[in-house]
Motif scaffolding. Structure first.
Motif, short mmCIF file in Angstrom:
data_model
loop_
_atom_site.label_atom_id
_atom_site.label_comp_id
_atom_site.label_asym_id
_atom_site.label_seq_id
_atom_site.Cartn_x
_atom_site.Cartn_y
_atom_site.Cartn_z
N GLN A 30 10.46 -14.82 -1.90
CA GLN A 30 9.30 -15.72 -1.34
C GLN A 30 8.14 -15.08 -1.87
O GLN A 30 7.15 -15.99 -1.97
CB GLN A 30 9.13 -15.62 0.11
N GLY A 31 7.86 -14.09 -2.14
CA GLY A 31 6.69 -13.44 -2.58
C GLY A 31 6.39 -12.08 -1.82
O GLY A 31 7.20 -11.75 -1.05
N GLU A 32 5.29 -11.41 -2.12
CA GLU A 32 4.96 -9.91 -1.72
C GLU A 32 4.63 -10.12 -0.35
O GLU A 32 4.33 -11.02 0.26
CB GLU A 32 3.71 -9.38 -2.47
N SER A 33 5.08 -9.05 0.38
CA SER A 33 4.93 -9.06 1.87
C SER A 33 4.99 -7.57 2.40
O SER A 33 5.43 -6.60 1.53
CB SER A 33 6.16 -9.62 2.44
N TYR A 34 4.75 -7.32 3.70
CA TYR A 34 4.85 -6.01 4.06
C TYR A 34 5.96 -5.72 5.16
O TYR A 34 6.41 -6.81 5.67
CB TYR A 34 3.42 -5.47 4.92
N GLY A 35 5.98 -4.51 5.57
CA GLY A 35 7.40 -4.13 6.48
C GLY A 35 7.46 -5.27 7.46
O GLY A 35 8.64 -5.78 7.85
N LEU A 36 6.66 -5.25 8.55
CA LEU A 36 6.66 -5.99 9.89
C LEU A 36 7.07 -7.82 9.24
O LEU A 36 7.88 -8.35 10.11
CB LEU A 36 5.62 -5.94 10.43
N GLU A 37 6.42 -8.04 8.23
CA GLU A 37 6.46 -9.68 7.85
C GLU A 37 7.81 -9.79 7.37
O GLU A 37 8.47 -10.89 7.35
CB GLU A 37 5.48 -9.89 6.86
N ILE A 38 8.51 -8.75 6.66
CA ILE A 38 9.69 -8.76 6.00
C ILE A 38 10.77 -9.04 7.22
O ILE A 38 11.68 -9.81 6.98
CB ILE A 38 9.94 -7.58 5.00
N LEU A 69 13.43 -1.30 -7.93
CA LEU A 69 13.72 -2.67 -7.87
C LEU A 69 12.43 -3.39 -7.05
O LEU A 69 12.14 -4.65 -7.02
CB LEU A 69 14.65 -2.94 -6.85
N LEU A 70 11.26 -2.67 -6.51
CA LEU A 70 10.12 -3.04 -6.14
C LEU A 70 9.13 -2.18 -6.44
O LEU A 70 9.22 -0.99 -7.15
CB LEU A 70 10.22 -2.67 -4.45
N ARG A 71 7.82 -2.73 -6.39
CA ARG A 71 6.67 -2.23 -6.49
C ARG A 71 5.73 -2.46 -5.37
O ARG A 71 5.81 -3.49 -4.87
CB ARG A 71 5.91 -2.58 -7.78
N SER A 72 4.58 -1.28 -5.13
CA SER A 72 3.87 -1.59 -3.86
C SER A 72 2.73 -1.21 -4.25
O SER A 72 2.15 -0.58 -5.21
CB SER A 72 4.48 -0.51 -2.96
N ARG A 73 1.69 -1.76 -3.22
CA ARG A 73 0.24 -1.38 -3.36
C ARG A 73 -0.18 -1.27 -1.92
O ARG A 73 0.26 -1.94 -0.95
CB ARG A 73 -0.41 -2.66 -4.10
N ASP A 74 -1.31 -0.52 -1.83
CA ASP A 74 -1.82 -0.44 -0.56
C ASP A 74 -2.75 -1.55 -0.38
O ASP A 74 -3.71 -2.02 -1.24
CB ASP A 74 -2.75 0.90 -0.52
N GLY A 75 -2.90 -2.20 0.90
CA GLY A 75 -3.85 -3.39 1.17
C GLY A 75 -4.91 -2.85 1.75
O GLY A 75 -5.35 -1.66 1.98
N GLU A 76 -6.01 -3.64 2.41
CA GLU A 76 -6.99 -3.28 3.17
C GLU A 76 -6.85 -2.74 4.42
O GLU A 76 -5.54 -3.45 5.11
CB GLU A 76 -8.17 -4.33 3.16
N ARG A 86 -2.21 -1.87 5.20
CA ARG A 86 -0.64 -2.38 5.07
C ARG A 86 -0.25 -1.88 3.63
O ARG A 86 -1.09 -1.69 2.69
CB ARG A 86 -0.81 -3.68 5.19
N ARG A 87 0.97 -1.85 3.40
CA ARG A 87 1.53 -1.56 1.90
C ARG A 87 2.30 -2.93 1.75
O ARG A 87 3.44 -3.13 2.39
CB ARG A 87 2.27 -0.17 2.05
N TYR A 88 2.05 -3.44 0.67
CA TYR A 88 2.69 -4.77 0.34
C TYR A 88 3.58 -4.55 -0.68
O TYR A 88 3.26 -3.64 -1.62
CB TYR A 88 1.64 -5.66 -0.26
N TYR A 89 4.72 -5.15 -0.82
CA TYR A 89 5.97 -4.80 -1.83
C TYR A 89 5.98 -6.37 -2.46
O TYR A 89 5.89 -7.24 -1.73
CB TYR A 89 6.94 -4.41 -0.99
N GLU A 90 6.56 -6.08 -3.58
CA GLU A 90 6.95 -7.19 -4.53
C GLU A 90 8.07 -6.99 -5.40
O GLU A 90 8.18 -5.78 -5.81
CB GLU A 90 5.83 -8.17 -5.18
N ASN B 113 0.87 5.69 7.77
CA ASN B 113 0.04 4.43 7.41
C ASN B 113 0.85 3.30 7.63
O ASN B 113 0.89 2.33 8.21
CB ASN B 113 -0.68 4.41 6.23
N GLU B 114 2.16 3.54 6.98
CA GLU B 114 3.04 2.14 6.93
C GLU B 114 4.19 2.11 8.00
O GLU B 114 4.10 1.10 8.60
CB GLU B 114 3.85 2.72 5.48
#
Lengths: 119, 164
Positions: A30-38, A69-76, A86-90, B113-114
């Motif tokens: 569906q698109g990038e997301s973070y742990g709890l939202e996944i 299989l994934l890449r991640s970035r730190d959010g605000e 939050r750390r976002y994965y896509e 953090n995560e």
């Protein structure tokens, strides 16, 4: 050891074992997301029949990232997490390929669309 | 007239605006109570009232902690709360918050953090939804899982384990 292995799988009532990795990859189509939202995406898309253990989702995300299989970035930083970012994965291109292959395999195996979410 | 009174009598009269006769009745009823800053003793006569240990008392505190039910019945007291009542469960919220903050200092930054951030977000949602005990259970699970994931994280770092 068996107990630890059990934690690798999603808790579900679909009558088969779906591993956490597959569920995460399907949710991220569906698109990038973070742990709890996944976790919520998987639960929502499956009508609450598949639940990923929150304690297991983060190590699996890190493993999938290490596997390419994934890449991640730190959010605000956000107040909801106590000021932590939050750390976002896509999905990477390879991750997307694997996710679609999983989706196709599951659909073919069960003869219906039991996959969490299809693109 | 107030100058002739001992501390407790003066404070109570000032705080409530009650008459000397009403205070005498109260003093006759309340023989002794602990105001937290010392034992306050009131004899049958208001002139004998005295504060043991502390002469400088907050009159409102004396009234609240003294449980002067007789006064409350006879004379509605103009005592206003200076501090709003605590929201139910606020103590648990603080305990959980402080515990997880301390715990996060022991974890690697990424897990703090995560992983822990995710648990804190989940706990905050549950608390906002009015759940009382599940947030505590989630906090215990957060400590367990972040601890377990930290062990895996270090095992991977030293090469004992292939994946996190």
């Amino acid at each position: 050891m068996q107990v630890l292995l059990l934690f690798s799988y999603c808790e579900n009532t679909l009558g088969f074992v779906l591993d956490t990795q597959t569920a995460i990859l399907q949710a991220l189509i569906q698109g990038e997301s973070y742990g709890l939202e996944i976790i919520e995406r998987v639960a929502t898309a499956s009508g609450g029949r598949i639940k990923i253990l929150q304690g297991r989702v983060y190590p699996v995300l890190r493993r999938l990232e290490a596997d390419g299989l994934l890449r991640s970035r730190d959010g605000e930083p956000v107040p909801e997490t106590g000021g932590r970012p939050r750390r976002y994965y896509e999905l990477t291109a390879e991750g997307r390929r694997v996710a679609k292959a999983d989706s196709k395999a599951l659909s073919g195996l069960f003869g219906l669309d039991v996959v969490v979410n299809r693109a | 007239m107030h100058k002739e009174l001992r501390p407790v009598a003066a404070l109570v009269l000032t705080a409530t605006g009650m008459t000397r006769e009403q205070f005498n009745a109260v003093a006759a009823v309340v023989a002794e109570f602990d105001c937290g800053a010392g034992i306050v003793r009131c004899g049958g006569d208001s002139e004998e009232c005295r504060v043991a240990g502390h002469g400088d008392l907050d009159p409102l505190m004396v009234l609240r902690l003294g449980q002067l039910e007789f006064v409350e019945r006879v004379l509605p007291l103009p005592v206003e709360r200076s501090v709003p009542p605590l929201r139910p469960g606020l103590r648990q919220v603080r305990v959980v918050s402080v515990t997880l903050e301390v715990w996060s200092a022991l974890l690697p930054v990424r897990i703090a953090n995560e992983d822990l951030g995710g648990y804190i977000e989940d706990i905050n949602r549950r608390q906002a939804a009015g759940q009382k005990w599940l947030p505590l259970v989630r906090a215990v699970m957060a400590v367990f899982w972040t601890g377990a994931n930290t062990i895996g994280y270090f095992l991977k770092a030293v090469g004992i384990r292939k994946s996190v």
